[in-house]
Design a protein around this motif. Sequence first.
Motif, PDB file in Angstrom:
ATOM      1  N   ASP A   1      -0.538  19.761  -8.002  1.00 38.15           N
ATOM      2  CA  ASP A   1      -0.067  19.686  -6.258  1.00 38.15           C
ATOM      3  C   ASP A   1       0.319  18.390  -6.489  1.00 38.15           C
ATOM      4  O   ASP A   1      -1.038  17.835  -5.611  1.00 38.15           O
ATOM      5  N   PRO A   2       1.259  17.893  -6.221  1.00 36.08           N
ATOM      6  CA  PRO A   2       1.305  16.384  -5.303  1.00 36.08           C
ATOM      7  C   PRO A   2       0.447  16.531  -3.391  1.00 36.08           C
ATOM      8  O   PRO A   2      -0.061  15.981  -2.704  1.00 36.08           O
ATOM      9  N   LYS A   3       1.324  17.879  -3.244  1.00 39.06           N
ATOM     10  CA  LYS A   3       0.204  18.703  -2.060  1.00 39.06           C
ATOM     11  C   LYS A   3      -0.565  18.542  -1.450  1.00 39.06           C
ATOM     12  O   LYS A   3      -1.468  17.895  -0.725  1.00 39.06           O
ATOM     13  N   ALA A   4      -1.644  19.053  -2.519  1.00 33.99           N
ATOM     14  CA  ALA A   4      -2.470  19.339  -2.467  1.00 33.99           C
ATOM     15  C   ALA A   4      -3.692  17.435  -2.343  1.00 33.99           C
ATOM     16  O   ALA A   4      -4.041  17.409  -2.032  1.00 33.99           O
ATOM     17  N   ALA A   5      -2.677  17.322  -3.257  1.00 31.75           N
ATOM     18  CA  ALA A   5      -3.175  15.427  -3.794  1.00 31.75           C
ATOM     19  C   ALA A   5      -3.191  14.728  -2.539  1.00 31.75           C
ATOM     20  O   ALA A   5      -4.040  14.238  -2.095  1.00 31.75           O
ATOM     21  N   ALA A   6      -2.224  14.787  -2.243  1.00 29.79           N
ATOM     22  CA  ALA A   6      -1.843  14.129  -0.486  1.00 29.79           C
ATOM     23  C   ALA A   6      -2.798  14.964   0.452  1.00 29.79           C
ATOM     24  O   ALA A   6      -3.359  13.415   1.205  1.00 29.79           O
ATOM     25  N   GLU A   7      -3.190  15.921   0.803  1.00 25.86           N
ATOM     26  CA  GLU A   7      -4.164  16.187   1.583  1.00 25.86           C
ATOM     27  C   GLU A   7      -5.353  16.096   1.296  1.00 25.86           C
ATOM     28  O   GLU A   7      -6.132  15.061   2.076  1.00 25.86           O
TER      29      GLU A   7
ATOM     30  N   LEU B   1     -13.191   7.415  -3.319  1.00 31.70           N
ATOM     31  CA  LEU B   1     -13.933   8.336  -3.071  1.00 31.70           C
ATOM     32  C   LEU B   1     -12.224   9.823  -3.065  1.00 31.70           C
ATOM     33  O   LEU B   1     -12.253  11.197  -3.425  1.00 31.70           O
ATOM     34  N   ASN B   2     -11.764   9.207  -2.619  1.00 31.29           N
ATOM     35  CA  ASN B   2     -10.150  10.356  -1.544  1.00 31.29           C
ATOM     36  C   ASN B   2      -9.513  10.366  -3.259  1.00 31.29           C
ATOM     37  O   ASN B   2      -9.090  11.380  -4.142  1.00 31.29           O
ATOM     38  N   VAL B   3      -9.187   9.387  -4.369  1.00 28.36           N
ATOM     39  CA  VAL B   3      -8.931   8.708  -5.285  1.00 28.36           C
ATOM     40  C   VAL B   3      -9.590  10.274  -6.644  1.00 28.36           C
ATOM     41  O   VAL B   3      -8.803  11.024  -7.276  1.00 28.36           O
ATOM     42  N   LEU B   4     -10.654  10.105  -6.409  1.00 27.87           N
ATOM     43  CA  LEU B   4     -11.627  10.559  -7.654  1.00 27.87           C
ATOM     44  C   LEU B   4     -11.493  11.841  -7.354  1.00 27.87           C
ATOM     45  O   LEU B   4     -11.314  12.464  -8.167  1.00 27.87           O
ATOM     46  N   LEU B   5     -11.660  12.698  -5.819  1.00 26.20           N
ATOM     47  CA  LEU B   5     -11.879  13.416  -5.952  1.00 26.20           C
ATOM     48  C   LEU B   5      -9.607  14.157  -5.636  1.00 26.20           C
ATOM     49  O   LEU B   5      -9.557  15.609  -6.294  1.00 26.20           O
ATOM     50  N   ALA B   6      -8.124  14.114  -5.766  1.00 19.20           N
ATOM     51  CA  ALA B   6      -7.204  14.314  -5.819  1.00 19.20           C
ATOM     52  C   ALA B   6      -7.581  14.088  -7.394  1.00 19.20           C
ATOM     53  O   ALA B   6      -6.101  14.819  -7.369  1.00 19.20           O
ATOM     54  N   ALA B   7      -7.975  13.165  -8.394  1.00 20.22           N
ATOM     55  CA  ALA B   7      -7.732  13.207  -9.421  1.00 20.22           C
ATOM     56  C   ALA B   7      -7.606  14.285 -10.317  1.00 20.22           C
ATOM     57  O   ALA B   7      -6.893  14.496 -11.408  1.00 20.22           O
TER      58      ALA B   7
ATOM     59  N   PHE C   1      -3.824  -2.867   8.000  1.00 21.45           N
ATOM     60  CA  PHE C   1      -3.502  -1.859   6.636  1.00 21.45           C
ATOM     61  C   PHE C   1      -3.918  -1.022   6.282  1.00 21.45           C
ATOM     62  O   PHE C   1      -5.045  -0.761   6.985  1.00 21.45           O
ATOM     63  N   GLU C   2      -3.268   0.256   6.492  1.00 21.33           N
ATOM     64  CA  GLU C   2      -3.601   1.596   5.863  1.00 21.33           C
ATOM     65  C   GLU C   2      -4.651   1.853   4.056  1.00 21.33           C
ATOM     66  O   GLU C   2      -3.581   1.789   3.345  1.00 21.33           O
ATOM     67  N   HIS C   3      -5.482   1.612   4.646  1.00 25.08           N
ATOM     68  CA  HIS C   3      -6.424   1.534   2.464  1.00 25.08           C
ATOM     69  C   HIS C   3      -6.872   3.407   1.645  1.00 25.08           C
ATOM     70  O   HIS C   3      -7.390   3.738   2.737  1.00 25.08           O
ATOM     71  N   HIS C   4      -6.890   3.185   1.349  1.00 24.00           N
ATOM     72  CA  HIS C   4      -6.799   4.793   0.562  1.00 24.00           C
ATOM     73  C   HIS C   4      -8.212   3.830   0.084  1.00 24.00           C
ATOM     74  O   HIS C   4      -8.885   3.094  -0.065  1.00 24.00           O
ATOM     75  N   GLY C   5      -8.728   5.060   0.340  1.00 27.12           N
ATOM     76  CA  GLY C   5     -10.603   5.126  -0.975  1.00 27.12           C
ATOM     77  C   GLY C   5     -10.547   5.765  -1.601  1.00 27.12           C
ATOM     78  O   GLY C   5      -9.737   6.005  -2.522  1.00 27.12           O
TER      79      GLY C   5
ATOM     80  N   PHE D   1       0.650  -1.357  -0.154  1.00 30.91           N
ATOM     81  CA  PHE D   1       0.070   0.036   0.033  1.00 30.91           C
ATOM     82  C   PHE D   1       0.795   0.607  -0.336  1.00 30.91           C
ATOM     83  O   PHE D   1       1.768   1.988   1.321  1.00 30.91           O
ATOM     84  N   PRO D   2       0.668   2.232  -0.785  1.00 30.56           N
ATOM     85  CA  PRO D   2       1.172   3.349  -0.730  1.00 30.56           C
ATOM     86  C   PRO D   2       0.643   4.403  -0.327  1.00 30.56           C
ATOM     87  O   PRO D   2      -0.175   4.000   0.245  1.00 30.56           O
ATOM     88  N   ASP D   3       1.646   5.035   0.409  1.00 34.84           N
ATOM     89  CA  ASP D   3       1.261   6.033   1.396  1.00 34.84           C
ATOM     90  C   ASP D   3       0.893   6.950   0.774  1.00 34.84           C
ATOM     91  O   ASP D   3       0.808   7.442  -1.009  1.00 34.84           O
ATOM     92  N   GLU D   4       0.332   8.424   1.256  1.00 36.26           N
ATOM     93  CA  GLU D   4       0.227   9.115   0.238  1.00 36.26           C
ATOM     94  C   GLU D   4       0.388  10.335  -0.134  1.00 36.26           C
ATOM     95  O   GLU D   4       0.039  10.043  -1.521  1.00 36.26           O
ATOM     96  N   GLU D   5       1.580   9.918   0.312  1.00 36.97           N
ATOM     97  CA  GLU D   5       2.593  10.735  -0.630  1.00 36.97           C
ATOM     98  C   GLU D   5       3.119  10.452  -1.847  1.00 36.97           C
ATOM     99  O   GLU D   5       3.012  10.971  -3.084  1.00 36.97           O
ATOM    100  N   GLU D   6       3.154   8.942  -1.471  1.00 42.83           N
ATOM    101  CA  GLU D   6       3.521   8.716  -2.874  1.00 42.83           C
ATOM    102  C   GLU D   6       2.733   8.363  -4.064  1.00 42.83           C
ATOM    103  O   GLU D   6       2.945   8.952  -5.407  1.00 42.83           O
ATOM    104  N   LEU D   7       1.307   7.913  -3.733  1.00 45.74           N
ATOM    105  CA  LEU D   7       0.226   8.465  -4.171  1.00 45.74           C
ATOM    106  C   LEU D   7       0.450   9.252  -4.891  1.00 45.74           C
ATOM    107  O   LEU D   7      -0.280   9.269  -6.430  1.00 45.74           O
TER     108      LEU D   7
END
Length: 289
Positions: free
Chosen positions: A223-229, A213-219, A207-211, A168-174
């Motif tokens: 800016d990687p920092k904004a996406a990670a938030e 909905l989070n990925v849809l909104l981050a798409a 395990f830490e799972h991404h959601g 599972f990648p962390d927020e910064e990697e994804l």
Amino acid sequence: MSSAIPALFRALFDDAAVFPPGNLPIAEAVPAHRAHRAAWYAEAVGPFLCGAGRLGELASAVDGPAAGPMTDGPVLRVGLVLPGGSAELAPALAAAAPFEVAGVELATRDAAGAVAELGRLLAPEVPAAVELPRELLRGEGLEAALDLLADTPYRAKFRTGGLAAEAFPDEEELAAFLAGCARRGLAYKCTAGLHNAVRHTDATTGFEHHGFLNVLLAAQETDPKAAAEVLAERDGEVLAQSVRTLTDRQITVIRDSFTAFGTCSIAEPLADLAALGLVPAHPLPQEDR
């Protein structure tokens, strides 16, 4: 009902029922997929994903008495998953002759070679995604890989989970991957670990799972920092409200970027969306796990 599934979620859930951790037998997964394609939520369901080595088994299941009604058109729409790289492409396409090939997902360490082989063997109208190992998608390696794919007709594919914590990648990697794709206008799909709508810690595995909905909104974030938030948000109501305020233009941008993800459960993501009031609370599929 064409209006039951909002545009943000249409064809988002590729049916990976036969892959871990679901591991549904193909003989059961085929009629289940047929039922999905006949249900009120059919617009949310993408093709049936099948590994290259199981296409013969799939052909037998489709022709067998338990295959279910032909609700998916004259032939089954299949997404070919090729973990063995370019060498699997030609034999998989031959073995997939009984089906409609809805897409190809090719894992490789050689993106340029994969692109060349896809261009040589794959019909132009068939979409394909190229998956590189995560260790090659860091720093300059990520930039080089995305630059290469951005100049092709093909999508990127990114693994967002698996059977171990390190999968599972962390927020910064994804976020680096998502923002890099957004800056280039490069489409992608994700796979593994996205069954649920909202980022969370699995109570059983830790395990830490991404959601999703989070990925849809981050798409939509370049800016990687904004996406990670956005990826770090754990409040489902916050995410649901953000979804409700999306404009048609934003939805188009998001889905032109994040095209689909593989899920071994169709029921789980739908149930999460229903609980958040984002799809109707109609009866959901019963899935054996």
